[in-house]
Design a protein around this motif. Structure first.
Motif, mmCIF file in Angstrom:
data_model
loop_
_atom_site.group_PDB
_atom_site.id
_atom_site.type_symbol
_atom_site.label_atom_id
_atom_site.label_comp_id
_atom_site.label_asym_id
_atom_site.label_seq_id
_atom_site.Cartn_x
_atom_site.Cartn_y
_atom_site.Cartn_z
ATOM 1 N N TYR A 1 -14.066 -2.355 5.831
ATOM 2 C CA TYR A 1 -13.155 -3.145 5.998
ATOM 3 C C TYR A 1 -12.277 -3.124 6.870
ATOM 4 O O TYR A 1 -11.680 -3.707 7.585
ATOM 5 N N HIS B 1 0.691 -1.420 -0.189
ATOM 6 C CA HIS B 1 -0.340 0.241 0.709
ATOM 7 C C HIS B 1 1.026 1.032 0.338
ATOM 8 O O HIS B 1 0.523 2.353 -0.520
ATOM 9 N N GLY C 1 -1.093 -0.973 -3.915
ATOM 10 C CA GLY C 1 -2.300 0.454 -3.406
ATOM 11 C C GLY C 1 -3.275 -0.712 -2.573
ATOM 12 O O GLY C 1 -2.640 -2.480 -2.376
ATOM 13 N N ILE C 2 -4.291 -1.080 -2.759
ATOM 14 C CA ILE C 2 -5.572 -1.635 -2.821
ATOM 15 C C ILE C 2 -5.794 -2.290 -3.804
ATOM 16 O O ILE C 2 -6.854 -1.149 -4.139
ATOM 17 N N PHE D 1 -4.630 1.226 6.841
ATOM 18 C CA PHE D 1 -4.804 1.754 6.260
ATOM 19 C C PHE D 1 -5.653 3.366 5.858
ATOM 20 O O PHE D 1 -5.601 3.832 4.774
ATOM 21 N N GLU E 1 -3.109 -2.898 11.762
ATOM 22 C CA GLU E 1 -3.434 -2.688 10.222
ATOM 23 C C GLU E 1 -4.795 -1.700 9.391
ATOM 24 O O GLU E 1 -4.218 -0.821 8.287
ATOM 25 N N MET F 1 -15.710 -1.030 -2.367
ATOM 26 C CA MET F 1 -14.453 -0.871 -1.704
ATOM 27 C C MET F 1 -16.044 -0.123 -0.512
ATOM 28 O O MET F 1 -16.653 0.775 -0.910
ATOM 29 N N THR G 1 -6.999 3.413 -3.508
ATOM 30 C CA THR G 1 -7.823 1.908 -4.357
ATOM 31 C C THR G 1 -7.558 2.698 -5.680
ATOM 32 O O THR G 1 -7.715 3.142 -6.504
ATOM 33 N N PRO H 1 -9.451 -6.161 1.600
ATOM 34 C CA PRO H 1 -8.988 -5.791 0.078
ATOM 35 C C PRO H 1 -7.744 -6.482 -0.249
ATOM 36 O O PRO H 1 -7.079 -6.763 0.887
ATOM 37 N N GLU H 2 -7.154 -6.669 -0.795
ATOM 38 C CA GLU H 2 -5.772 -7.531 -1.364
ATOM 39 C C GLU H 2 -4.549 -6.031 -1.299
ATOM 40 O O GLU H 2 -5.060 -5.456 -2.050
ATOM 41 N N GLU H 3 -3.074 -6.084 -0.773
ATOM 42 C CA GLU H 3 -2.762 -4.831 -0.946
ATOM 43 C C GLU H 3 -1.726 -5.541 -2.441
ATOM 44 O O GLU H 3 -0.946 -6.370 -3.073
ATOM 45 N N GLU H 4 -1.619 -4.186 -3.461
ATOM 46 C CA GLU H 4 -0.773 -4.360 -4.367
ATOM 47 C C GLU H 4 -0.802 -3.042 -5.795
ATOM 48 O O GLU H 4 -1.459 -2.888 -5.872
#
Lengths: 135, 247
Positions: free
Chosen positions: B92, A2, B76-77, A99, A95, B88, B117, B71-74
């Motif tokens: 979450y 992120h 960003g998300i 975010f 966590e 989104m 995102t 959400p997956e982290e890649e």
């Protein structure tokens, strides 16, 4: 990771500002890292370096200087101030705050009166403090 | 300087149309309509995202029965895909905990979601707007430069008085309005048409009040079969305002 998204935001904003200011080269971008967001510095600096490489001349010799900013909170009910270290968060809560730092209001309470109504006086997240360069 | 605003356009660049569902009052069905509209578009074969921008009381996940995913982290998300919708929401991260956010916190949380995102390529992003025309709604209008506004009302004077203000404000800001949908229609009445006649906005149709709709909350398959979904499908199929540029 992120941190990449935040690094991209820093570079986009720096480029936008440099163009507005009529800079031809960015020399240094000073980024303040607020403690609350718990940014992982290695992936963040890696992302900054990689994204800078993707840009042309404007960022060719740009350095990014990182400054830490401790997170300080103030209760709106009883005016108590406290530091992030005083917040007892578990891993999942930390966590979630990583975010979206505002969700601290779901997991943190004033250590004195237990109110969730507090403000983040400083150290929320990533901000750009200065951009220097050549015109 | 806050760097996040500068990256919002880039995050939304792969989305063909951004439809922001708004309306002046709380309780007129924005979240339900946004969720069912997203389901409807997904069922019609479009690539759809749904962004719940109600930071204090997110509910689209409850409506669609979304639970136990993250959400997956890649870079960003990445919004998880559920029921064919990339979804989104702040939920979450807050879970079921109350997050008492003030104006500045709401602004910050919304901007964070928009900045991190990665939606990828979508035909439609449906945005469940923050209620009213306060700070939060004005921030979203400013950041989502390409948003087109779908306005919900009910057939009540109480809703219409605020809806007129929303329309007036969007028109003053020269923002595109897809049209107005009357929700929870209980009887035949010309009130909505008469009250909005001076504003030159398309009236897209009405969704009848459905006594059974509450029983379908949390069940996406049942919602997709609801009267609301049927009406929204008619509107989306029949109205040229929902066409994509390549259609």
């Amino acid at each position: 990771m992120h941190e990449w998204a935040l690094a991209e935001a820093v570079i986009e904003a720096a480029v936008e500002d440099a163009r507005k200011e009529g800079m031809t080269r960015i020399r240094e971008i000073t980024v303040r890292i607020g403690e609350l967001q718990q940014i992982e510095l290695d992936p963040f600096t890696f992302a900054l370096d990689e994204i800078i490489k993707l840009h042309g001349e404007l960022l060719q010799h740009a350095q990014v200087k990182l400054e830490d900013e401790p997170a300080i909170f103030k209760c709106r009910v009883c005016s108590t101030e406290w530091h992030y270290q005083k917040a007892s968060l578990n891993e999942a809560e930390g966590e979630a705050i990583h975010f979206a730092p505002e969700v601290a209001h779901a997991y943190m309470r004033c250590p004195r009166c237990k109110s969730p109504d507090f403000e983040v006086l400083q150290g929320r997240g990533v901000t750009i403090q200065r951009i220097t360069g050549l015109k | 300087m806050d760097p996040r605003v500068s990256v919002v356009d880039k995050r939304l660049a792969g989305i063909e149309r951004i439809i922001a569902v708004t309306g002046g009052k709380g309780g007129i069905g924005k979240s339900l309509t946004s969720s069912v509209l997203a389901l409807t578009l997904a069922q019609l074969g479009y690539k759809v995202g749904l962004l719940d921008l109600d930071m204090s009381a997110p509910s689209a996940h409850v409506i669609l029965g979304i639970d136990g995913i993250f959400p997956e982290e890649e870079y960003g998300i990445i919004p998880p895909e559920v029921h064919g919708i990339s979804f989104m929401s702040i939920c979450y991260f807050t879970g079921d905990e109350p997050a008492p956010l003030r104006g500045e916190d709401i602004t910050n949380a919304m901007l964070e979601l928009l900045a991190i995102t990665r939606w990828g390529a979508l035909d439609f992003l449906i945005v469940d707007m923050p209620p009213g025309i306060g700070d939060a709604a004005m921030d979203v209008i400013r950041w989502l430069k390409r948003a087109e506004f779908l306005i919900l009302t009910t057939g009540s004077k109480v809703a219409l008085v605020t809806v007129k203000k929303v329309i007036q404000m969007l028109q003053e800001l020269q923002k595109p309005i897809v049209g107005v949908i009357e929700n929870m229609k209980m009887r035949e009445s010309g009130l909505v048409r008469d009250e909005l006649s001076a504003y030159n906005v398309p009236l897209l149709g009405a969704i009848e009040f459905d006594m059974d709709l509450e029983d379908k909350i949390g069940d996406a398959a049942a919602l997709a079969e609801s009267t609301m979904a049927a009406r929204l499908t008619e509107i989306v199929i029949q109205d040229p305002r929902f066409k994509l540029s390549q259609n």
